[in-house]
Design a protein around this motif. Structure first.
Motif: not given
Length: 105
Positions: A51-60, A63-67
């Motif tokens: 979740d934190w990498i998505r909050d930081a701007g990860y575009e996946g 499900a992709e972030a968890r993988e």
């Protein structure tokens, strides 16, 4: 930290990224450290990191972030690495989460 700069913010991004990758690889190796146990002790787990990498701007997507964090699809990780949570683990997680700071979420 209200008006003060957090010294962590002065950490070089490449150094911070290397430390983050090392943390993720460590967690990938230590499947014995269950997410529920991490939540009970520290108030965060592998899913939080995703979740934190998505909050930081990860575009996946989620499900992709968890993988990315787990090193495999979430359903595979659950089937092969995750143990059922006990009532004690759930209680410890709930107690631990009350200690999390709202401004860090």
């Amino acid at each position: 930290m209200s008006d003060q700069t957090d010294p962590l913010d002065t950490l070089d991004d490449a150094v911070a990224a290397a430390a983050f990758r090392r943390l993720v690889r460590h967690l990938r190796h230590r499947h014995d450290a269950q997410n529920i146990e991490l939540m009970g002790l520290a108030g965060f787990c592998r899913n939080c990191l995703a979740d934190w990498i998505r909050d930081a701007g990860y575009e996946g997507d989620k499900a992709e972030a968890r993988e990315l964090i787990h090193g495999m699809p979430m359903e595979e990780w659950k089937a092969t690495k995750q143990s059922p949570a006990t009532e004690e683990q759930i209680a410890a997680m709930e107690k631990s989460l009350t200690k999390n700071r709202a401004d860090l979420r």
